[in-house]
Design a protein around this motif. Structure first.
Motif, PDB file in Angstrom:
ATOM      1  N   TYR A 190      33.881  46.532  35.473  1.00 17.22           N
ATOM      2  CA  TYR A 190      34.114  47.783  36.174  1.00 17.22           C
ATOM      3  C   TYR A 190      35.004  48.679  35.337  1.00 17.22           C
ATOM      4  O   TYR A 190      36.094  48.282  34.912  1.00 17.22           O
ATOM      5  N   ASN A 191      34.529  49.895  35.077  1.00 13.08           N
ATOM      6  CA  ASN A 191      35.302  50.900  34.357  1.00 13.08           C
ATOM      7  C   ASN A 191      35.846  51.904  35.361  1.00 13.08           C
ATOM      8  O   ASN A 191      35.099  52.723  35.898  1.00 13.08           O
ATOM      9  N   PRO A 192      37.154  51.854  35.679  1.00 13.58           N
ATOM     10  CA  PRO A 192      37.722  52.791  36.665  1.00 13.58           C
ATOM     11  C   PRO A 192      37.566  54.244  36.256  1.00 13.58           C
ATOM     12  O   PRO A 192      37.473  55.124  37.108  1.00 13.58           O
ATOM     13  N   ASN A 193      37.521  54.491  34.941  1.00 15.26           N
ATOM     14  CA  ASN A 193      37.397  55.863  34.457  1.00 15.26           C
ATOM     15  C   ASN A 193      36.041  56.459  34.822  1.00 15.26           C
ATOM     16  O   ASN A 193      35.910  57.654  35.068  1.00 15.26           O
ATOM     17  N   GLU A 194      35.013  55.605  34.844  1.00 13.63           N
ATOM     18  CA  GLU A 194      33.660  56.049  35.199  1.00 13.63           C
ATOM     19  C   GLU A 194      33.321  55.722  36.652  1.00 13.63           C
ATOM     20  O   GLU A 194      32.314  56.197  37.167  1.00 13.63           O
ATOM     21  N   ALA A 195      34.146  54.869  37.288  1.00 19.39           N
ATOM     22  CA  ALA A 195      33.841  54.345  38.626  1.00 19.39           C
ATOM     23  C   ALA A 195      32.454  53.716  38.621  1.00 19.39           C
ATOM     24  O   ALA A 195      31.638  53.938  39.517  1.00 19.39           O
ATOM     25  N   ARG A 196      32.197  52.905  37.598  1.00 18.57           N
ATOM     26  CA  ARG A 196      30.858  52.331  37.407  1.00 18.57           C
ATOM     27  C   ARG A 196      30.959  50.832  37.156  1.00 18.57           C
ATOM     28  O   ARG A 196      31.869  50.368  36.466  1.00 18.57           O
ATOM     29  N   VAL A 197      30.040  50.097  37.736  1.00 19.47           N
ATOM     30  CA  VAL A 197      29.967  48.649  37.556  1.00 19.47           C
ATOM     31  C   VAL A 197      28.823  48.318  36.608  1.00 19.47           C
ATOM     32  O   VAL A 197      27.708  48.830  36.749  1.00 19.47           O
ATOM     33  N   TYR A 198      29.125  47.464  35.621  1.00 23.64           N
ATOM     34  CA  TYR A 198      28.110  46.977  34.693  1.00 23.64           C
ATOM     35  C   TYR A 198      27.863  45.496  34.966  1.00 23.64           C
ATOM     36  O   TYR A 198      28.798  44.697  34.949  1.00 23.64           O
ATOM     37  N   LYS A 199      26.628  45.135  35.211  1.00 23.96           N
ATOM     38  CA  LYS A 199      26.277  43.727  35.395  1.00 23.96           C
ATOM     39  C   LYS A 199      25.938  43.129  34.030  1.00 23.96           C
ATOM     40  O   LYS A 199      25.228  43.734  33.227  1.00 23.96           O
ATOM     41  N   THR A 200      26.464  41.954  33.759  1.00 26.09           N
ATOM     42  CA  THR A 200      26.158  41.288  32.500  1.00 26.09           C
ATOM     43  C   THR A 200      24.775  40.647  32.582  1.00 26.09           C
ATOM     44  O   THR A 200      24.392  40.103  33.622  1.00 26.09           O
ATOM     45  N   LYS A 201      24.031  40.698  31.476  1.00 27.81           N
ATOM     46  CA  LYS A 201      22.688  40.129  31.440  1.00 27.81           C
ATOM     47  C   LYS A 201      22.704  38.651  31.070  1.00 27.81           C
ATOM     48  O   LYS A 201      21.764  37.922  31.352  1.00 27.81           O
ATOM     49  N   ARG A 202      23.779  38.212  30.433  1.00 27.87           N
ATOM     50  CA  ARG A 202      23.874  36.808  30.053  1.00 27.87           C
ATOM     51  C   ARG A 202      24.146  35.946  31.279  1.00 27.87           C
ATOM     52  O   ARG A 202      24.813  36.356  32.216  1.00 27.87           O
ATOM     53  N   ASP A 203      23.606  34.733  31.261  1.00 31.84           N
ATOM     54  CA  ASP A 203      23.853  33.792  32.347  1.00 31.84           C
ATOM     55  C   ASP A 203      25.207  33.131  32.116  1.00 31.84           C
ATOM     56  O   ASP A 203      25.365  32.301  31.224  1.00 31.84           O
ATOM     57  N   LEU A 204      26.177  33.498  32.935  1.00 29.91           N
ATOM     58  CA  LEU A 204      27.537  32.991  32.775  1.00 29.91           C
ATOM     59  C   LEU A 204      27.968  32.170  33.992  1.00 29.91           C
ATOM     60  O   LEU A 204      29.152  31.935  34.202  1.00 29.91           O
ATOM     61  N   SER A 205      27.001  31.733  34.777  1.00 33.29           N
ATOM     62  CA  SER A 205      27.319  31.056  36.029  1.00 33.29           C
ATOM     63  C   SER A 205      27.900  29.663  35.831  1.00 33.29           C
ATOM     64  O   SER A 205      28.551  29.132  36.726  1.00 33.29           O
ATOM     65  N   ASP A 206      27.657  29.046  34.655  1.00 34.69           N
ATOM     66  CA  ASP A 206      28.114  27.665  34.456  1.00 34.69           C
ATOM     67  C   ASP A 206      29.385  27.575  33.624  1.00 34.69           C
ATOM     68  O   ASP A 206      29.724  26.500  33.127  1.00 34.69           O
ATOM     69  N   ILE A 207      30.096  28.692  33.451  1.00 38.70           N
ATOM     70  CA  ILE A 207      31.328  28.654  32.671  1.00 38.70           C
ATOM     71  C   ILE A 207      32.477  29.211  33.502  1.00 38.70           C
ATOM     72  O   ILE A 207      32.266  29.958  34.462  1.00 38.70           O
ATOM     73  N   ARG A 208      33.684  28.821  33.113  1.00 36.50           N
ATOM     74  CA  ARG A 208      34.887  29.307  33.784  1.00 36.50           C
ATOM     75  C   ARG A 208      35.726  30.088  32.790  1.00 36.50           C
ATOM     76  O   ARG A 208      36.043  29.594  31.710  1.00 36.50           O
ATOM     77  N   PHE A 209      36.078  31.320  33.127  1.00 34.92           N
ATOM     78  CA  PHE A 209      36.872  32.180  32.263  1.00 34.92           C
ATOM     79  C   PHE A 209      38.345  31.813  32.396  1.00 34.92           C
ATOM     80  O   PHE A 209      38.876  31.726  33.495  1.00 34.92           O
ATOM     81  N   LEU A 210      39.003  31.626  31.251  1.00 29.57           N
ATOM     82  CA  LEU A 210      40.411  31.236  31.261  1.00 29.57           C
ATOM     83  C   LEU A 210      41.335  32.347  30.773  1.00 29.57           C
ATOM     84  O   LEU A 210      42.449  32.494  31.268  1.00 29.57           O
ATOM     85  N   ALA A 211      40.899  33.111  29.764  1.00 30.68           N
ATOM     86  CA  ALA A 211      41.766  34.138  29.182  1.00 30.68           C
ATOM     87  C   ALA A 211      40.912  35.090  28.362  1.00 30.68           C
ATOM     88  O   ALA A 211      39.741  34.814  28.076  1.00 30.68           O
ATOM     89  N   ASN A 212      41.499  36.210  27.985  1.00 25.12           N
ATOM     90  CA  ASN A 212      40.752  37.151  27.154  1.00 25.12           C
ATOM     91  C   ASN A 212      41.684  37.907  26.217  1.00 25.12           C
ATOM     92  O   ASN A 212      42.878  38.051  26.461  1.00 25.12           O
ATOM     93  N   SER A 213      41.110  38.380  25.111  1.00 21.96           N
ATOM     94  CA  SER A 213      41.780  39.240  24.142  1.00 21.96           C
ATOM     95  C   SER A 213      40.739  40.227  23.642  1.00 21.96           C
ATOM     96  O   SER A 213      39.837  39.855  22.894  1.00 21.96           O
ATOM     97  N   GLY A 214      40.836  41.479  24.099  1.00 20.64           N
ATOM     98  CA  GLY A 214      39.790  42.446  23.774  1.00 20.64           C
ATOM     99  C   GLY A 214      38.481  42.007  24.398  1.00 20.64           C
ATOM    100  O   GLY A 214      38.408  41.645  25.571  1.00 20.64           O
ATOM    101  N   ASN A 215      37.407  42.016  23.591  1.00 24.96           N
ATOM    102  CA  ASN A 215      36.089  41.612  24.074  1.00 24.96           C
ATOM    103  C   ASN A 215      35.895  40.103  24.068  1.00 24.96           C
ATOM    104  O   ASN A 215      34.866  39.607  24.536  1.00 24.96           O
ATOM    105  N   TRP A 216      36.850  39.369  23.522  1.00 24.23           N
ATOM    106  CA  TRP A 216      36.707  37.923  23.378  1.00 24.23           C
ATOM    107  C   TRP A 216      37.322  37.201  24.569  1.00 24.23           C
ATOM    108  O   TRP A 216      38.422  37.531  25.006  1.00 24.23           O
ATOM    109  N   PHE A 217      36.588  36.197  25.068  1.00 20.34           N
ATOM    110  CA  PHE A 217      37.033  35.452  26.236  1.00 20.34           C
ATOM    111  C   PHE A 217      37.035  33.952  25.938  1.00 20.34           C
ATOM    112  O   PHE A 217      36.087  33.422  25.346  1.00 20.34           O
TER     113      PHE A 217
END
Length: 374
Positions: A69-96
């Motif tokens: 979600y980009n608050p500046n655009e008030a727009r939601v982007y859905k990711t096309k990659r299947d990420l349902s089987d992973i758990r996000f722990l941290a991020n730095s820029g575009n890297w997670f």
């Protein structure tokens, strides 16, 4: 002319026209377009994308995967990659930093197919992850595992830290080029941990509940560990009472100043207030900070960024999503609350009341975090 095709394929667009197209694209569309084919990828490397320094939200719906979600655009982007089987722990820029279904850690670029495999966790840790997974997570991964990530894309360097967010002394890290995890130097008691941040890939700052203390730990081991400062405990306890919940996070400003960030919630009114402190002239001395000036704090990342009204970044404000991300405090004390707190007016602006994105999107969120796309 005879033999000239009636139209030009998108993949064969002249480079100057293609560059003009890339310059008009939003951040997400730019990163999507560069993956179309080799020519488009090469063109993206020769094009300066539109700069968007506004903080974004990565959202985790109940149905799995993630959205942006980009608050500046008030727009939601859905990711096309299947990420349902992973758990996000941290991020730095575009890297997670993520934990997959096989209980392996890796780093992924959310906007491309880039992936960095990390050293394998030892069998005893994986066994522990599996046991905790059945207890805390329906996906079979560890609800107690936490992580920190720092990436320098230009230098192709990264630092990964992982630990368990409960009563344990496990705190391990690795850097690029290393094939195993090492323990963070020094003696670290994580029993009362409230928050951990990783700054510039070389230092960890920890804040603790029971003594409102901020400590610094040097990953190189040269400086070891040291106490930065702490809150006056008697004053702290006088301010707290049974109707309130308390957390103490840590953040580092643009100038490198370390701040203790106290958050107090009144359970009867559900009102929240923040207090900021910095190191005073004496050891263990904390001095109150009344303003962040023209900076905004991203509490999820433990940093401040330049504020800019044109980008929608409110100055002298704290952006946050939940308490207790660094440790496992249970659902009641770690509720999702996507907000911006203004330090001057002591008021809160909430995003997505009811944890949805409005009737047009109808996206039910179980978790979220602020991040800065690079």
């Amino acid at each position: 002319m005879e033999g000239t095709p009636s139209c030009i394929q998108w993949s064969e667009l002249p480079m100057d026209i293609l560059r003009s197209v890339f310059e008009l694209l939003s951040f997400v569309d730019f990163n999507r377009a560069k993956l179309v084919n080799r020519n488009w990828y090469l063109c993206s490397k020769q094009t300066s994308p539109r700069i968007d320094k506004s903080p974004w939200l990565i959202l985790f719906p109940h149905d799995g995967g993630c959205a942006l979600y980009n608050p500046n655009e008030a727009r939601v982007y859905k990711t096309k990659r299947d990420l349902s089987d992973i758990r996000f722990l941290a991020n730095s820029g575009n890297w997670f930093l993520v934990l997959d279904s096989k209980l392996d850690l890796c780093i992924i670029d959310l906007f491309s197919d880039k992936k960095i495999h990390l050293p394998a966790l030892d069998m005893s840790t994986k066994s522990s992850l599996g046991r905790q997974g059945t207890r805390y997570s329906s996906a079979g991964t560890a609800g107690d595992l936490r992580g920190l990530l720092w990436v320098d894309e230009k230098k192709e360097e990264y630092v990964v830290v992982w630990y368990f967010g409960w009563n344990t002394e496990s705190l391990a890290f690795c850097k690029n080029g290393e094939d195993h995890y090492r323990k963070v130097p020094g003696s670290i008691d994580l029993e009362y941990i409230c928050d951990i941040v990783l700054i510039r890939g070389d230092s960890i700052y920890i804040s603790r509940y029971h003594d409102a203390l901020v400590t610094k730990h040097d990953l190189s081991g040269q400086e070891g560990s040291k106490v930065m400062f702490g809150q006056d405990i008697e004053t702290l306890f006088r301010r707290l009472h049974d109707l309130r919940t308390y957390s103490c996070n840590v953040a580092v400003t643009l100038s490198g100043e370390v701040l203790l960030v106290e958050s107090i919630v009144n359970k009867s009114t559900m009102s929240r207030i923040f207090y900021l402190y910095k190191k005073g002239s004496k050891d263990y001395d904390a001095v109150k900070v009344d303003s962040l000036g023209d900076e905004a704090m991203l509490l999820d990342l433990g940093i401040t960024v330049p504020a800019d009204h044109t980008l929608g970044i409110e100055p002298n404000s704290i952006y946050f999503t939940r308490d207790g991300r660094a440790c496992n405090l249970g659902p009641d004390s770690s509720c999702l609350d996507i907000c911006v707190f203004n330090l001057a007016t002591k008021t809160i602006k909430r995003f997505f009341p009811g944890l949805g994105l409005g009737p047009s999107n109808n996206l039910s969120i179980k978790d979220a975090r602020w991040f800065l796309p690079s």
